[in-house]
Design a protein around this motif. Structure first.
Motif, short mmCIF file in Angstrom:
data_model
loop_
_atom_site.label_atom_id
_atom_site.label_comp_id
_atom_site.label_asym_id
_atom_site.label_seq_id
_atom_site.Cartn_x
_atom_site.Cartn_y
_atom_site.Cartn_z
N ILE A 1 -4.27 9.27 -0.74
CA ILE A 1 -3.93 7.84 -0.39
C ILE A 1 -2.64 7.70 0.51
O ILE A 1 -2.81 7.09 1.82
N TYR A 2 -1.57 7.99 0.39
CA TYR A 2 -0.45 7.85 1.05
C TYR A 2 -0.11 8.57 2.11
O TYR A 2 0.30 8.37 3.03
N VAL B 1 -5.02 8.08 3.90
CA VAL B 1 -5.60 6.90 3.85
C VAL B 1 -4.57 5.83 4.55
O VAL B 1 -5.23 5.00 5.36
N THR B 2 -3.48 5.79 4.05
CA THR B 2 -2.76 4.71 4.62
C THR B 2 -2.15 4.57 6.09
O THR B 2 -2.36 3.83 6.74
N LEU C 1 0.83 -1.29 -0.02
CA LEU C 1 -0.02 -0.13 -0.04
C LEU C 1 0.98 1.14 0.03
O LEU C 1 0.50 2.23 -0.60
N THR D 1 1.88 3.79 -4.11
CA THR D 1 1.25 5.14 -4.17
C THR D 1 2.91 6.00 -4.19
O THR D 1 2.93 7.03 -5.02
N THR E 1 -5.04 12.86 -5.84
CA THR E 1 -5.74 11.57 -5.40
C THR E 1 -4.63 10.70 -4.62
O THR E 1 -5.00 10.08 -3.68
#
Length: 316
Positions: free
Chosen positions: A277-278, A281-282, A250, A254, A273
């Motif tokens: 994520i990194y 979200v991560t 994961l 990214t 986006t």
């Protein structure tokens, strides 16, 4: 504005994730929930590891540090984003912008080093079980952690100083929700070839070096596990690595997409986006990855909850 050198101007403007105020209101709700989940999840992981003696091992020492780093990583960007949305003020001072950039790259790259240190721990535990406690002693673990912090701090200084030395004369509007290197290179009117080369070469060492170490470690781990005669033994050995592998995939998928490309291929929508994520979200998912897929953490969390309930009943 097009031809004016903006390097000496007091402020940049962070345009955020969307120019639509209605979208921003929805996004602010999502980001607030994700930030809250990140704080709660990682604080729970840290608390469980600190309070559970059976988790006082090198693997969980590094996991505890990973959770604290994830809290710091989201705190560097999300509160500023939420403040900008709620206040309607999108400005960030020149110096604050590069301070944010320094801490983001230092703390963000510490994730990479901690994942490599956790891979080292798994390698020693599976491939050298007889010498594990001798090699992975506390002094060695603290030295590894300290050395990693020194390296990522120097990395952050290099990226920040080189980017701050550019001239910004096209606009003071940053098409991002925090000050990061790729959108700043896009904003600059200087020749960014040297910066891109440094990102590619030095960034390859700092980011890809730990990833290569993880890859080699897991090749050796898989080779050692396949030599185990019983299928139950193989499953047990692999089960200790699944959470770590999930976090590694994961994180690196990214980061590689975001930073190891020429600035000419920078795409506002896709890259913002990927940044979410990194950077958000991560760190939010890591506690769930390690708690839901790790029997030791789940067991320690269950015991802690039982003790907490018993203490609350006793005080009534």
């Amino acid at each position: 504005m097009e031809k004016e050198n903006l390097t000496d101007m007091p402020n940049f403007i962070l345009l955020g994730l969307s120019n639509n105020p209605q979208h921003n209101n929805v996004l602010s709700g999502f980001f607030f929930i994700m930030y809250l989940a990140t704080l709660i999840g990682n604080v729970v992981i840290v608390s469980v590891i600190i309070r559970s003696l059976q988790l006082h091992t090198p693997m969980y020492f590094f996991l505890c540090n990973l959770s604290m780093v994830d809290i710091c990583l989201t705190t560097i960007t999300v509160p500023k984003l939420l403040f900008n949305i709620f206040s309607g003020q999108k400005t960030i001072s020149f110096h604050s912008c590069f301070i944010q950039m320094y801490f983001f790259h230092s703390v963000g790259n510490m994730d990479s080093f901690l994942l490599a240190l956790m891979a080292l721990d798994r390698y020693e535990a599976i491939c050298n079980p007889m010498h594990y406690t001798t090699i992975m002693n506390w002094r060695f673990c603290v030295l590894l952690l300290t050395g990693s912090w020194v390296l990522v701090s120097l990395h952050g200084v290099l990226f920040t100083v080189m980017t701050a030395g550019l001239s910004f004369c096209r606009s003071n509007e940053i098409h991002h929700f925090f000050c990061d290197v790729p959108p700043m290179l896009k904003l600059s009117c200087s020749n960014t070839y040297a910066n891109e080369m440094v990102i590619f070469i030095e960034g390859s060492v700092i980011v890809m070096g730990p990833m290569l170490f993880i890859l080699i470690s897991y090749i050796r781990i898989i080779s050692a596990v396949l030599k185990i005669q019983s299928s139950q033994g193989r499953c047990k050995a692999f089960s200790t690595c699944t959470s770590h592998l999930t976090a590694v995939i994961l994180f690196y998928s990214t980061v590689i997409f975001m930073y190891f490309r020429p600035s000419s291929s920078y795409s506002l929508e896709y890259d913002r986006t990927i940044s979410v994520i990194y950077s958000v979200v991560t760190p939010m998912l890591n506690p769930f990855i390690y708690s839901l897929r790790n029997k030791e953490v789940k067991g320690a969390l269950r015991k802690m909850c039982i003790k907490q309930n018993l203490s609350m009943r006793g005080s009534e």
